[in-house]
Write an enzyme that holds these catalytic residues in place. Structure first.
Site, PDB file in Angstrom:
ATOM      1  N   HIS B  19       0.728  -1.174  -0.141  1.00 46.00           N
ATOM      2  CA  HIS B  19       0.016   0.077   0.169  1.00 46.00           C
ATOM      3  C   HIS B  19       0.886   1.413  -0.034  1.00 46.00           C
ATOM      4  O   HIS B  19       1.612   1.571   1.123  1.00 46.00           O
ATOM      5  CB  HIS B  19      -0.888   0.031   1.099  1.00 46.00           C
ATOM      6  CG  HIS B  19      -1.837  -1.176   1.169  1.00 46.00           C
ATOM      7  ND1 HIS B  19      -2.477  -1.784   2.460  1.00 46.00           N
ATOM      8  CD2 HIS B  19      -2.485  -2.035   0.014  1.00 46.00           C
ATOM      9  CE1 HIS B  19      -3.053  -2.617   2.210  1.00 46.00           C
ATOM     10  NE2 HIS B  19      -2.950  -2.978   0.846  1.00 46.00           N
ATOM     11  N   GLU B  22       1.367   4.040   2.782  1.00 43.18           N
ATOM     12  CA  GLU B  22       1.921   3.314   4.242  1.00 43.18           C
ATOM     13  C   GLU B  22       3.584   3.436   4.097  1.00 43.18           C
ATOM     14  O   GLU B  22       4.122   2.260   3.606  1.00 43.18           O
ATOM     15  CB  GLU B  22       1.364   1.849   4.596  1.00 43.18           C
ATOM     16  CG  GLU B  22      -0.075   2.016   4.508  1.00 43.18           C
ATOM     17  CD  GLU B  22      -0.829   0.406   4.596  1.00 43.18           C
ATOM     18  OE1 GLU B  22      -0.056  -0.357   4.998  1.00 43.18           O
ATOM     19  OE2 GLU B  22      -2.023   0.680   4.282  1.00 43.18           O
ATOM     20  N   HIS B  99       3.238  -3.142   6.557  1.00 42.03           N
ATOM     21  CA  HIS B  99       2.061  -2.171   6.729  1.00 42.03           C
ATOM     22  C   HIS B  99       1.915  -1.220   7.659  1.00 42.03           C
ATOM     23  O   HIS B  99       2.449  -1.675   8.891  1.00 42.03           O
ATOM     24  CB  HIS B  99       0.972  -2.988   6.537  1.00 42.03           C
ATOM     25  CG  HIS B  99       0.374  -3.844   5.322  1.00 42.03           C
ATOM     26  ND1 HIS B  99      -0.163  -3.367   4.019  1.00 42.03           N
ATOM     27  CD2 HIS B  99       1.295  -5.086   5.020  1.00 42.03           C
ATOM     28  CE1 HIS B  99      -0.116  -4.325   3.373  1.00 42.03           C
ATOM     29  NE2 HIS B  99       0.586  -5.357   3.661  1.00 42.03           N
ATOM     30  N   GLU B 161       1.938  -5.192  10.657  1.00 41.04           N
ATOM     31  CA  GLU B 161       1.173  -4.073  10.912  1.00 41.04           C
ATOM     32  C   GLU B 161       1.554  -3.197  12.038  1.00 41.04           C
ATOM     33  O   GLU B 161       1.599  -3.559  13.114  1.00 41.04           O
ATOM     34  CB  GLU B 161      -0.374  -4.079  11.347  1.00 41.04           C
ATOM     35  CG  GLU B 161      -1.221  -4.662   9.917  1.00 41.04           C
ATOM     36  CD  GLU B 161      -1.551  -3.350   9.177  1.00 41.04           C
ATOM     37  OE1 GLU B 161      -1.315  -2.473   9.521  1.00 41.04           O
ATOM     38  OE2 GLU B 161      -2.447  -3.568   8.025  1.00 41.04           O
TER      39      GLU B 161
END
Lengths: 297, 297
Positions: B19, B22, B99, B161
């Protein structure tokens, strides 16, 4: 203290979604729209307030984020026609344009002149009434004809920046402060139009001096460092020679090298990466404003 | 405790920018690329590590953010060819996909099966070694052929994450934790390949149960409430009947009404607004993993 008489403020616009991914303003305007029947009818009756612009601005919510698209140019023209014309006597009296920042700036009121007594009195009023977060005043002292922001279309106007909030997110705590600031602004105008005398005095402001970019690779222009953890979230602190500015991705610290002590703000704002801005630097400046009262008809 | 022998891990890929907004992973991969000569030559000599994929992935940085563009479909195909093929014996041994989230999730390791001893041992290792932020393990127990994320292409793999961080921003504190997590993962693989015995035991995990959307206007589908201030930033807390979930823009609180106590996570993630997700709910689950050691040739 000198007493200055100023015209009543007949038309106001509260604008959210000028930058479509700064969500607090979008939902503040939506909520005001919902409250319109109760709240604004009251003001229209008593104080000649017009709500039309609030309604119009809600439609700006989903506009693209880039500054230079044909849509934005067209929309700016349209808003100028609706709320201006810029510089004319028909212009809206006051525009309050709502913004968010990823920087830890609390509530920051940005305007384009150090001699607009109306907006400076509103700033002073918000500084007195809001205690949950710091309230600062930022002056970008450029001729109003050169000012490029939405609120420059009106006779008076300011941007209301609140952070930290990620773009694309609405946080209840930030929403509540923004709503309170807008309600207090309307409250001030209401009192001013009703004849309340607002005492003058000193207002602490910050004046924009210059911008500082991230350290970048000279060839690829990609960042080689982030804001230093000791500077991150410290907007409006006092920056002295030797204080850390950046931490490179390999672990080296870059320090502030200049003699002049200044105040950094818009530290690590997402929208400024592509503009080459890691933070702005400003200077503290006391402004003395006169006592004001509305002109009698 | 049973001892399980597992094959050596010969190929690993660390991927940032899947992404594109990010940013932590983008700069972690950039920094690893810079350190490549020192760090990865060392691993290649001693442990048959291949670095090629790290290099390739840096080019994914500027890909568009939407999930469904033709570019992303094409790129997914390309990455599968490079690192897969998915489900085949030639697939990369382990992918670590980096992420960020706007949610206050600390470091969360997400994977797609509750019986992959390699990734669960890495999780256990990170939980032991990282003390600055909470380290949680999230299990999305779906068949690997149905898993849609990048790391599902490899034999083992997990998403890493880290938050809270606004999209489009890199924070040094978050960068440092992500870099530490990646270094520790490589450290574990290095030790595992060298014959270290890793003791089994219990690993606390969270299992995805369901998603909850924001309250919305039934006609316009626009949000009518934000995450409640008492829930905001409280990812992985225990949610009980009567706890506040949302605060409407007009000030009403919406409470949690179900009997089952669950743990919310991905609270107020920017990318989930358009997916109709205010937060996910999960259940705590203890997994017992066996002692593992690398197979002798």
């Amino acid at each position: 203290m000198a007493l200055v008489f100023l015209p009543a403020l007949a038309r106001m616009a509260v604008c959210g979604g000028t930058h479509g991914n700064e969500l607090s303003g979008v939902y503040v305007v939506q909520e005001m729209e919902r409250q319109r029947k109760d709240l604004l009818d009251h003001y229209i009756d008593q104080n000649n307030f017009l709500n039309q612009a609030v309604n119009m601005f809600f439609s700006a919510v989903n506009c693209p984020i880039t500054d230079s698209s044909p849509y934005e140019v067209w929309r700016a023209q349209e808003l100028n026609n609706l709320l201006g014309l810029k510089g004319s006597t028909d212009a809206t009296d006051i525009i309050c344009d709502l913004h968010n920042t990823t920087s830890n700036m609390g509530l920051t009121l940005i305007h384009y002149t150090s001699s607009d007594w109306v907006t400076l009195h509103i700033c002073k009023y918000l500084q007195t009434k809001i205690t949950k977060v710091p309230v600062r005043v930022l002056v970008l002292d450029v001729p109003i004809s050169d000012a490029y922001s939405l609120e420059s279309v009106s006779k008076h106007g300011f941007s209301l920046e609140i952070g930290p909030q990620p773009h694309g997110v609405v946080r209840a705590d930030i929403y509540i402060i923004m709503k309170e600031a807008v309600d207090l602004t309307i409250d001030w105008i209401h009192k001013f139009n009703s004849g309340t005398v607002f005492e003058g005095g000193d207002v602490e402001t910050f004046k924009f001096i210059k911008s500082v970019d991230y350290p970048r690779d000279p060839e690829t222009r990609t960042l080689t460092a982030a804001i230093h953890p000791q500077l991150q979230d410290k907007d409006f602190c006092l920056l002295k020679r030797g204080d850390p500015l950046f931490l490179s991705f390999s672990g080296e610290t870059v320090n502030y090298k200049e003699e002049e002590t200044l105040h950094p703000f818009f530290i690590n704002e997402a929208a400024y990466y592509e503009k080459g801005i890691a933070f702005h630097l400003g200077k503290k400046m006391m402004l003395t404003i006169p006592t004001v009262q509305v002109q009698k008809d």
